[in-house]
Design a protein around this motif. Structure first.
Motif, PDB file in Angstrom:
ATOM      1  N   ALA A  16       0.828  -1.200   0.000  1.00 34.76           N
ATOM      2  CA  ALA A  16       0.000   0.000   0.000  1.00 34.76           C
ATOM      3  C   ALA A  16       0.864   1.253   0.000  1.00 34.76           C
ATOM      4  O   ALA A  16       0.553   2.242  -0.688  1.00 34.76           O
ATOM      5  CB  ALA A  16      -0.926  -0.003   1.210  1.00 34.76           C
ATOM      6  N   LEU A  17       1.965   1.223   0.753  1.00 31.85           N
ATOM      7  CA  LEU A  17       2.861   2.377   0.796  1.00 31.85           C
ATOM      8  C   LEU A  17       3.522   2.594  -0.564  1.00 31.85           C
ATOM      9  O   LEU A  17       3.643   3.738  -1.028  1.00 31.85           O
ATOM     10  CB  LEU A  17       3.914   2.171   1.885  1.00 31.85           C
ATOM     11  N   ALA A  18       3.942   1.522  -1.208  1.00 35.01           N
ATOM     12  CA  ALA A  18       4.526   1.652  -2.550  1.00 35.01           C
ATOM     13  C   ALA A  18       3.537   2.296  -3.509  1.00 35.01           C
ATOM     14  O   ALA A  18       3.906   3.173  -4.306  1.00 35.01           O
ATOM     15  CB  ALA A  18       4.960   0.285  -3.062  1.00 35.01           C
TER      16      ALA A  18
ATOM     17  N   ARG B 203       3.898   6.200  -5.424  1.00 35.10           N
ATOM     18  CA  ARG B 203       4.178   6.119  -6.861  1.00 35.10           C
ATOM     19  C   ARG B 203       3.961   7.437  -7.593  1.00 35.10           C
ATOM     20  O   ARG B 203       4.717   7.782  -8.506  1.00 35.10           O
ATOM     21  CB  ARG B 203       3.322   5.014  -7.474  1.00 35.10           C
ATOM     22  N   ASP B 204       2.957   8.206  -7.219  1.00 35.89           N
ATOM     23  CA  ASP B 204       2.652   9.458  -7.916  1.00 35.89           C
ATOM     24  C   ASP B 204       3.172  10.687  -7.176  1.00 35.89           C
ATOM     25  O   ASP B 204       2.722  11.807  -7.430  1.00 35.89           O
ATOM     26  CB  ASP B 204       1.139   9.581  -8.128  1.00 35.89           C
TER      27      ASP B 204
ATOM     28  N   ARG C 209      11.270  -0.049  -2.941  1.00 36.87           N
ATOM     29  CA  ARG C 209      11.723  -1.408  -3.208  1.00 36.87           C
ATOM     30  C   ARG C 209      11.995  -2.118  -1.890  1.00 36.87           C
ATOM     31  O   ARG C 209      12.656  -1.560  -0.995  1.00 36.87           O
ATOM     32  CB  ARG C 209      12.999  -1.372  -4.050  1.00 36.87           C
ATOM     33  N   VAL C 210      11.473  -3.334  -1.745  1.00 33.72           N
ATOM     34  CA  VAL C 210      11.798  -4.154  -0.570  1.00 33.72           C
ATOM     35  C   VAL C 210      13.213  -4.680  -0.746  1.00 33.72           C
ATOM     36  O   VAL C 210      13.538  -5.323  -1.753  1.00 33.72           O
ATOM     37  CB  VAL C 210      10.798  -5.306  -0.394  1.00 33.72           C
TER      38      VAL C 210
ATOM     39  N   VAL D  96      13.061  -4.251   5.458  1.00 33.45           N
ATOM     40  CA  VAL D  96      13.839  -3.053   5.121  1.00 33.45           C
ATOM     41  C   VAL D  96      13.491  -2.647   3.697  1.00 33.45           C
ATOM     42  O   VAL D  96      13.547  -3.467   2.774  1.00 33.45           O
ATOM     43  CB  VAL D  96      15.352  -3.312   5.260  1.00 33.45           C
ATOM     44  N   VAL D  97      13.093  -1.388   3.531  1.00 29.65           N
ATOM     45  CA  VAL D  97      12.732  -0.892   2.197  1.00 29.65           C
ATOM     46  C   VAL D  97      13.634   0.274   1.829  1.00 29.65           C
ATOM     47  O   VAL D  97      14.143   1.001   2.693  1.00 29.65           O
ATOM     48  CB  VAL D  97      11.247  -0.466   2.123  1.00 29.65           C
ATOM     49  N   GLY D  98      13.830   0.450   0.546  1.00 29.05           N
ATOM     50  CA  GLY D  98      14.515   1.622   0.011  1.00 29.05           C
ATOM     51  C   GLY D  98      13.517   2.484  -0.743  1.00 29.05           C
ATOM     52  O   GLY D  98      12.683   1.958  -1.490  1.00 29.05           O
ATOM     53  N   ILE D  99      13.580   3.778  -0.528  1.00 28.69           N
ATOM     54  CA  ILE D  99      12.671   4.722  -1.172  1.00 28.69           C
ATOM     55  C   ILE D  99      13.514   5.779  -1.890  1.00 28.69           C
ATOM     56  O   ILE D  99      14.469   6.315  -1.321  1.00 28.69           O
ATOM     57  CB  ILE D  99      11.734   5.389  -0.146  1.00 28.69           C
TER      58      ILE D  99
END
Length: 364
Positions: free
Chosen positions: A231-233, A237-238, A245-246, A328-331
């Motif tokens: 949901a966060l991804a 997105r916009d 990315r996980v 852990v995610v990268g944004i």
């Protein structure tokens, strides 16, 4: 669009700020309590869209400075950030027309809200980091030509100091860090005074709105038993932060953490749930790089965010513990934070990391 912030917005805003804080920026829960009390005493806060800001308005950002670990044991009185603002106004001989965060992560998304509620000033929906960074020169304001000084530093006992290093923002950081250490490891500051026109040119826009959206997205995904990370991804997105990315899922196996020279420094290690992969995180207040099996998967200024695996609740660097199950995610960061000028100030080399910057969305 400008909007009114009420007490009901604070849980979502605090959660979102903890995600964008990349493990640092100070615990937003403490700031949440301070803002809640200020709103109850003084009423709601106007969050001013940068496009609605007059070009000649004087904007003075306010913040907390120091090692995040210190705040767990040394809570602020709550009067310090307004004291810093008033000290800088007196030095400049002008009153501010608005305040603003210097960073959108952690407690420093909240400190300007305390100032805004207490003084009646609006808070600009923008900041100078688009995340959290450990040092004061690591600001888009500085990258694009706004000097940080003169700045004011205020302590819990009514002390204040003015630091003026002209255009040398790195020396301003060095001197202010020394003052902060002598004030007990945490202080409150007012710096990067600028015009509305400069805000529009140098700031990362609408990051308070973004933090609220991130927090609300996680809460709503949990309530309908959906995957909060997915949901966060979708929510990002916009936005200017278009990619999530996980990077890793597993269990924390080791944490090394120390307070040194006014910073919380250290590393954490984890092993994947299947035992096949290893993660190493390095941090200086905030996470700087995520290495998976020794290879950099996400590096500053892109965001390395540690979330609790089941609920995707953000975990700060001072809260990392052995045995935690983490995702852990990268944004990705906005484009104005990836220019050569920006990377020279807060890219990997600025932290002594031996890794080149590669956008997280391009790393295999």
């Amino acid at each position: 669009m400008s909007w009114e912030l009420t007490e009901d917005d604070l849980p979502d805003l605090a959660r979102g700020a903890a995600v964008l804080g990349t493990g640092g920026g100070g615990d937003p829960y403490v700031g949440h309590l301070l803002v809640r009390q200020a709103i109850r005493e003084h009423g709601p806060i106007t969050v001013l869209d940068p496009d609605d800001l007059d070009d000649d308005t004087l904007v003075i950002p306010t913040a907390q400075m120091g090692a995040p670990t210190v705040v767990h044991e040394k809570l602020p009185r709550g009067t310090e950030p307004v004291a810093a603002l008033r000290a800088l106004e007196a030095h400049l001989g002008r009153r501010a027309g608005a305040t603003m965060p210097i960073e959108c992560g952690g407690i420093n998304s909240m400190i300007p809200l305390v100032v805004a509620a207490t003084t009646g000033l609006p808070v600009v929906d923008a900041d100078g980091m688009g995340r959290a960074f450990p040092e004061l020169q690591m600001e888009t304001f500085a990258v694009y030509g706004v000097p940080g000084s003169p700045m004011a530093v205020a302590g819990e006992r009514g002390e204040s100091a003015i630091i003026d290093t002209g255009a040398d923002n790195a020396r301003m950081e060095w001197l202010a860090r020394g003052v902060t250490i002598r004030l007990g490891g945490v202080a409150h500051i007012a710096e990067y005074a600028m015009t509305g026109a400069q805000v529009k040119r140098t700031a990362v826009p609408r990051t308070l709105t973004l933090a609220r959206t991130v927090g609300r997205t996680l809460r709503e995904a949990r309530s309908r038993a959906a995957d909060p990370v997915a949901a966060l991804a979708d929510a990002l997105r916009d936005t200017l932060y278009g990619h999530l990315r996980v990077l890793f899922r597993g269990k924390v196996t080791d944490v090394e953490r120390r307070t040194e020279a006014g910073f919380a420094r250290g590393r954490a290690a984890a092993v994947s749930f299947d035992g096949r992969h290893e993660l190493e995180l390095m941090f200086q207040n905030e996470h700087l790089v995520a290495l998976v099996d020794g290879e950099p998967r996400c590096v500053v200024p892109d965001l390395v965010c540690v979330l609790e695996s089941e609920q995707a609740e953000p975990i700060t660097t001072e809260s990392l513990r052995y045995g935690q199950r983490i995702t852990v995610v990268g944004i990705s960061t906005p484009a104005l934070m990836r220019t050569p000028e920006a990377l020279a100030v807060f890219g990997p080399a600025a932290f002594g990391l031996p890794y080149p910057f590669r956008p997280v969305e391009e790393v295999a």
